[in-house]
Structure formats: C-alpha cells, structure tokens
Design an enzyme around this catalytic site. Structure first.
Site, PDB file in Angstrom:
ATOM      1  N   VAL A 228     112.534   4.973 -26.095  1.00 13.67           N
ATOM      2  CA  VAL A 228     113.082   3.804 -25.417  1.00 13.67           C
ATOM      3  C   VAL A 228     112.570   2.551 -26.124  1.00 13.67           C
ATOM      4  O   VAL A 228     111.390   2.438 -26.430  1.00 13.67           O
ATOM      5  CB  VAL A 228     112.662   3.795 -23.933  1.00 13.67           C
ATOM      6  CG1 VAL A 228     113.208   2.580 -23.221  1.00 13.67           C
ATOM      7  CG2 VAL A 228     113.129   5.077 -23.242  1.00 13.67           C
ATOM      8  N   CYS A 229     113.498   1.617 -26.359  1.00 10.26           N
ATOM      9  CA  CYS A 229     113.131   0.379 -27.037  1.00 10.26           C
ATOM     10  C   CYS A 229     114.034  -0.743 -26.545  1.00 10.26           C
ATOM     11  O   CYS A 229     114.729  -0.584 -25.547  1.00 10.26           O
ATOM     12  CB  CYS A 229     113.233   0.552 -28.546  1.00 10.26           C
ATOM     13  SG  CYS A 229     114.883   1.003 -29.075  1.00 10.26           S
ATOM     14  N   ASN A 230     114.056  -1.857 -27.269  1.00 14.81           N
ATOM     15  CA  ASN A 230     114.901  -2.983 -26.879  1.00 14.81           C
ATOM     16  C   ASN A 230     116.371  -2.690 -27.126  1.00 14.81           C
ATOM     17  O   ASN A 230     117.163  -2.694 -26.206  1.00 14.81           O
ATOM     18  CB  ASN A 230     114.496  -4.257 -27.627  1.00 14.81           C
ATOM     19  CG  ASN A 230     113.318  -4.940 -26.991  1.00 14.81           C
ATOM     20  OD1 ASN A 230     113.162  -4.918 -25.781  1.00 14.81           O
ATOM     21  ND2 ASN A 230     112.491  -5.545 -27.812  1.00 14.81           N
TER      22      ASN A 230
ATOM     23  N   GLY B   6     117.410  -0.180 -29.755  1.00 14.94           N
ATOM     24  CA  GLY B   6     117.622   1.155 -30.298  1.00 14.94           C
ATOM     25  C   GLY B   6     117.872   1.217 -31.784  1.00 14.94           C
ATOM     26  O   GLY B   6     118.125   2.283 -32.325  1.00 14.94           O
TER      27      GLY B   6
END
Length: 104
Positions: A6-8, A10
C-alpha cells in the site's frame, strides 16, 4: 496467499511488486502480490494475508492498523529494501509475517 503493498499512488511500489513476483517465481512460491493506493484499502482488506506499507506513508501506519484491525499483519517496508528494490527481501519479510501470524 495475498500480499498487498500500500502506498500513495502505486507507481514506484509497482516496480517492487514485479521484483517480488520474480523472486516468488524463482522460489516456486504461489502468491498473489499487488500494489494499490491507501484509498482503496478497505475494499481489499478481507482478502489480505499481509499488508506492507511503502515507507513514504509510514506516518499512516496507526490509521492503517485501525482499518485492518486483526485481520492480518501490517508493517512498513524497510526503507533500504524499498529504495534498492530488493523484491526478494521484501517477499521474505512478508512470508515470515504470515507464518508468525499463523503461529507456525
């Protein structure tokens, strides 16, 4: 097994996902690895076996833990492994997290 990164947005995380998939294939490990934005976490949580946060959103760790509750383990990806795109190391960490969660 589902490993979610999970990130800002992707983008950079998708490169790490590819390296993790390559490592899993080399080791003949049957695993699904995906990257997506934190905004859709609630849509994915029920199928997750482990969630790894990109270091750029480590400040959201406690919020993510609340959303995940006790459904699966959550940790932040090591900044060095992320920066060096060490898919094998991140995969190894995720697999250990799942084993520890199952008490194996």
């Amino acid at each position: 097994m589902n490993i979610y990164l999970v990130c800002n947005a992707g983008m950079s995380t998708s490169i790490l996902v590819k390296k993790m998939q390559d490592a899993a294939k080399t080791q003949q490990i049957d695993v699904n690895i995906e990257a997506f934005s934190v905004e859709i976490l609630d849509e994915k949580i029920d199928s997750a076996d482990v969630i790894l946060l990109g270091p750029q959103i480590r400040h959201m760790f406690n919020d993510v833990k609340k959303v995940v509750a006790d459904k699966c383990p959550v940790e932040v990806i090591d900044m060095r492994d992320y920066g060096m795109i060490r898919g094998d190391k991140v995969l190894e960490k995720a697999l250990k997290m799942v084993q520890n969660n199952k008490g194996e």
